[in-house]
Write a protein that holds these residues in place. Structure first.
Motif, PDB file in Angstrom:
ATOM      1  N   TYR A   1      47.348  69.510  52.183  1.00  9.21           N
ATOM      2  CA  TYR A   1      46.254  70.054  51.365  1.00  9.21           C
ATOM      3  C   TYR A   1      45.716  68.952  50.433  1.00  9.21           C
ATOM      4  CZ  TYR A   1      44.051  73.004  47.768  1.00  9.21           C
ATOM      5  OH  TYR A   1      43.174  73.557  46.876  1.00  9.21           O
ATOM      6  N   LYS A   2      46.653  68.259  49.766  1.00  8.17           N
ATOM      7  CA  LYS A   2      46.233  67.188  48.829  1.00  8.17           C
ATOM      8  C   LYS A   2      45.558  66.063  49.593  1.00  8.17           C
ATOM      9  CE  LYS A   2      49.841  67.844  45.403  1.00  8.17           C
ATOM     10  NZ  LYS A   2      51.194  67.918  45.962  1.00  8.17           N
ATOM     11  N   TYR A   3      46.112  65.706  50.745  1.00  7.40           N
ATOM     12  CA  TYR A   3      45.555  64.596  51.533  1.00  7.40           C
ATOM     13  C   TYR A   3      44.121  64.919  51.972  1.00  7.40           C
ATOM     14  CZ  TYR A   3      45.436  60.667  54.755  1.00  7.40           C
ATOM     15  OH  TYR A   3      45.096  59.493  55.381  1.00  7.40           O
ATOM     16  N   ALA A   4      43.906  66.165  52.374  1.00 10.62           N
ATOM     17  CA  ALA A   4      42.561  66.561  52.817  1.00 10.62           C
ATOM     18  C   ALA A   4      41.574  66.450  51.654  1.00 10.62           C
ATOM     19  CB  ALA A   4      42.593  67.987  53.365  1.00 10.62           C
ATOM     20  N   TRP A   5      42.013  66.881  50.486  1.00 10.22           N
ATOM     21  CA  TRP A   5      41.142  66.752  49.312  1.00 10.22           C
ATOM     22  C   TRP A   5      40.863  65.279  48.988  1.00 10.22           C
ATOM     23  CZ3 TRP A   5      37.496  69.200  47.150  1.00 10.22           C
ATOM     24  CH2 TRP A   5      37.463  70.595  47.132  1.00 10.22           C
ATOM     25  N   ASP A   6      41.887  64.427  49.119  1.00  9.17           N
ATOM     26  CA  ASP A   6      41.692  62.984  48.868  1.00  9.17           C
ATOM     27  C   ASP A   6      40.619  62.428  49.797  1.00  9.17           C
ATOM     28  OD1 ASP A   6      43.579  63.045  46.923  1.00  9.17           O
ATOM     29  OD2 ASP A   6      45.195  62.161  48.142  1.00  9.17           O
ATOM     30  N   THR A   7      40.665  62.876  51.066  1.00  9.33           N
ATOM     31  CA  THR A   7      39.655  62.404  52.030  1.00  9.33           C
ATOM     32  C   THR A   7      38.265  62.790  51.551  1.00  9.33           C
ATOM     33  OG1 THR A   7      41.220  62.658  53.846  1.00  9.33           O
ATOM     34  CG2 THR A   7      38.886  62.546  54.445  1.00  9.33           C
ATOM     35  N   LEU A   8      38.104  64.043  51.161  1.00 14.63           N
ATOM     36  CA  LEU A   8      36.782  64.502  50.707  1.00 14.63           C
ATOM     37  C   LEU A   8      36.364  63.766  49.437  1.00 14.63           C
ATOM     38  CD1 LEU A   8      36.986  68.390  51.213  1.00 14.63           C
ATOM     39  CD2 LEU A   8      35.939  66.683  52.708  1.00 14.63           C
ATOM     40  N   ASN A   9      37.312  63.619  48.493  1.00 15.19           N
ATOM     41  CA  ASN A   9      36.978  62.970  47.218  1.00 15.19           C
ATOM     42  C   ASN A   9      36.621  61.502  47.387  1.00 15.19           C
ATOM     43  OD1 ASN A   9      37.270  65.318  45.795  1.00 15.19           O
ATOM     44  ND2 ASN A   9      39.449  64.989  45.349  1.00 15.19           N
ATOM     45  N   SER A  10      37.122  60.896  48.483  1.00 16.41           N
ATOM     46  CA  SER A  10      36.767  59.479  48.701  1.00 16.41           C
ATOM     47  C   SER A  10      35.415  59.372  49.409  1.00 16.41           C
ATOM     48  CB  SER A  10      37.859  58.783  49.521  1.00 16.41           C
ATOM     49  OG  SER A  10      37.879  59.344  50.819  1.00 16.41           O
ATOM     50  N   GLY A  11      34.746  60.502  49.585  1.00 19.02           N
ATOM     51  CA  GLY A  11      33.379  60.480  50.140  1.00 19.02           C
ATOM     52  C   GLY A  11      33.335  60.547  51.655  1.00 19.02           C
ATOM     53  N   HIS A  12      34.461  60.851  52.288  1.00 18.06           N
ATOM     54  CA  HIS A  12      34.481  60.924  53.757  1.00 18.06           C
ATOM     55  C   HIS A  12      34.482  62.361  54.241  1.00 18.06           C
ATOM     56  CE1 HIS A  12      36.064  56.801  53.090  1.00 18.06           C
ATOM     57  NE2 HIS A  12      35.230  56.569  54.100  1.00 18.06           N
ATOM     58  N   VAL A  13      34.044  62.534  55.479  1.00 17.73           N
ATOM     59  CA  VAL A  13      34.148  63.863  56.088  1.00 17.73           C
ATOM     60  C   VAL A  13      35.526  63.982  56.738  1.00 17.73           C
ATOM     61  CG1 VAL A  13      31.679  64.087  56.569  1.00 17.73           C
ATOM     62  CG2 VAL A  13      33.182  63.111  58.321  1.00 17.73           C
ATOM     63  N   ILE A  14      35.951  65.209  56.965  1.00 19.71           N
ATOM     64  CA  ILE A  14      37.188  65.408  57.727  1.00 19.71           C
ATOM     65  C   ILE A  14      36.783  65.565  59.189  1.00 19.71           C
ATOM     66  CG2 ILE A  14      39.222  66.843  58.085  1.00 19.71           C
ATOM     67  CD1 ILE A  14      39.148  67.453  55.099  1.00 19.71           C
ATOM     68  N   PRO A  15      37.083  64.549  59.991  1.00 18.90           N
ATOM     69  CA  PRO A  15      36.580  64.593  61.365  1.00 18.90           C
ATOM     70  C   PRO A  15      37.208  65.725  62.166  1.00 18.90           C
ATOM     71  CG  PRO A  15      37.988  62.663  61.028  1.00 18.90           C
ATOM     72  CD  PRO A  15      37.859  63.339  59.701  1.00 18.90           C
TER      73      PRO A  15
END
Ligand code: CMX
Length: 439
Positions: free
Chosen positions: A299-313
């Protein structure tokens, strides 16, 4: 030839329907187009027609009216496998009916007859720099085959109403060669092997591909190839690769030119390249946590991805608003055949966690997985671990749908595409006028 016969039978009735629409009902309004759609990538503008597949936002793809589970159940199966013959799917897309086993095998036999690649194409591929992306090699090879186009050779002597026959010849010749091209690119690029590929007429499309890829030792890859090609074949006409093929074909470019254009569109990271991005994301998670993480860590990792400006592929879709049934079919395949595989377990956990994260973020209109959320994981399991090759696999499958559409577009005489552009000022004036009318 079976596809020729079956299409020819249906053509007069389809042409009548098209003629009625074009001549008698041309002024009927279909839909209105908003400023948001004009500046938003023409999203949902209803301006294309195909009877080969339809994506229902609430249900996913239907091929000729049939859902994925229905297609997988109804089509004749490959000998010794659990998945349908790809030739049967091509028949369904082209003809609109479920084939008998004999009819599906006839298409397979057509492919076997045409599955040969001229020497100069191998030579051209071998001469390319080693670091060339496999999609570049694939698209170049398709383009290199263009000089064998029946459509281009006959263009000046053909009447318009038989364009489709040459288009069908080209489509069969092209689709027959794609497994060889893809497998050759794979073996050459990653293993330095440059032996010509040989199609075995006693094996079906999926088994030939598995054998040429040399991954047949882990049981089930031929079945996965069949499933993969079927699932990736068509997704109505508006997606970028299908539309690139349709647009290019509408200029009466032949199937080689048009399919090369489709591949170039497929190579973008927001389209076909997403499957490699998705697997890379899963592997990053796996590496960071030394295995399948806990729900909270993911859950945290997914949020980190979004917060770094990336989409979740692998998540989200321009049209779909539910989990992609192509994702579901592949997940079922994985759970049936190798449920304990770590990456499958991880992909399953991602499916539990990421939709919730995307919903909380509130941006993506569809927080559910698309086809790419799992397809790379399956390839990885079978040892096909060269991510940048995955879009080539997508391309082999996509060829089936876009060439079927290309044949029908020529059969029904679809004209050259030419939408109209506005300037930004014109658009602003339209907005100002609409506001004035309201006030
Ligand atoms: N992760 C993070 N943000 C996402 C997202 C995701 N998976 N999916 C959509 N969003 C964001 C969009 O980037 C957009 O943000 P901005 O407003 O800041 O631009 C917003 O949500 C709204 O987008 P949307 O209308 O829901 O989606 P689009 O129709 O614009 O785009 C798609 C669709 C597939 C490109 C997008 O969902 C995406 O980038 N997904 C990840 C990449 C991917 O999986 N692509 C494969 C698609 C299948 C295929 O064609 O092969």
């Amino acid at each position: 030839m079976i596809l020729h016969e079956k299409i020819a039978e249906q053509l007069p009735a389809w042409r009548e329907r098209m003629k009625a629409l074009a001549k008698e009902h041309a002024d009927v309004v279909v839909d209105h187009v908003t400023v948001g759609q004009v500046v938003g990538g023409m999203r949902d503008v209803k301006a294309l027609v195909t009877d080969i597949s339809y994506v229902d936002p609430a249900e996913g793809i239907r091929f000729r009216g049939m859902s994925i589970p229905e297609v997988l159940k109804a089509l004749p199966k490959a000998r010794g496998g659990k998945m349908p013959l790809v030739g049967g799917l091509y028949y369904l897309l082209m003809v609109g009916e479920v084939p008998t086993r004999e009819q599906a095998l006839e298409v397979e036999a057509e492919w076997a007859r045409r599955a040969e690649i001229p020497d100069y194409v191998y030579k051209m591929l071998k001469s390319m720099p080693k670091e060339t992306h496999p999609m570049t090699l694939f698209s170049q090879a398709v383009l290199a085959l263009q000089n064998s186009s029946v459509f281009a050779a006959k263009y000046h002597e053909m009447k318009k109403d038989v364009y489709w026959e040459a288009a069908l010849e080209d489509s069969l010749n092209l689709t027959a060669k794609l497994p060889l091209l893809a497998a050759f690119i794979y073996r050459m690029k990653y293993f330095g092997e440059t032996k010509k590929m040989k199609y075995n007429p006693r094996q079906d499309y999926g088994m030939n591909f598995a054998r040429m890829m040399k991954v047949e030792d882990k049981k089930g890859y031929a079945d996965l190839a069949r499933l993969y090609f079927i699932l990736h074949s068509d997704h109505e006409s508006g997606n970028a690769s299908a539309h690139a093929m349709h647009l290019t074909g509408s200029t009466l470019s032949d199937a080689y030119y048009a399919f090369s254009a489709a591949l170039n569109a497929l190579a973008g990271p927001l389209h076909g390249l997403a499957n490699q991005e998705c697997l890379a994301w899963l592997l990053d998670v796996y590496k960071k946590f030394g295995g399948v993480p806990s729900r909270d860590d993911l859950y945290k990792y997914a949020w980190d991805t979004l917060n770094s400006g990336h989409v979740i592929p692998g998540y989200g879709h321009a049209v779909l608003r539910v989990p992609d049934p192509r994702f579901t079919a592949q997940m079922e395949f994985a759970k049936k055949n190798f449920p304990q595989d770590d990456l499958v377990r991880l992909a399953d956990l991602v499916f539990e966690v990421v939709p919730q994260v995307l919903r909380e973020q509130g941006k993506a209109k569809n927080p559910a997985p698309n086809v790419d959320a799992i397809s790379g994981t399956l390839q990885y399991y079978y040892g096909v671990r060269e991510f940048d090759f995955y879009t080539v696999l997508f391309g082999v499958g996509r060829a089936l749908g876009v060439t079927a559409n290309y044949v029908w577009a020529r059969a029904l005489g679809w004209p050259i595409e030419r939408p109209k552009s506005l300037t930004t000022k014109m658009l602003e004036d339209i907005v100002a006028k609409a506001k004035q009318a309201v006030n």
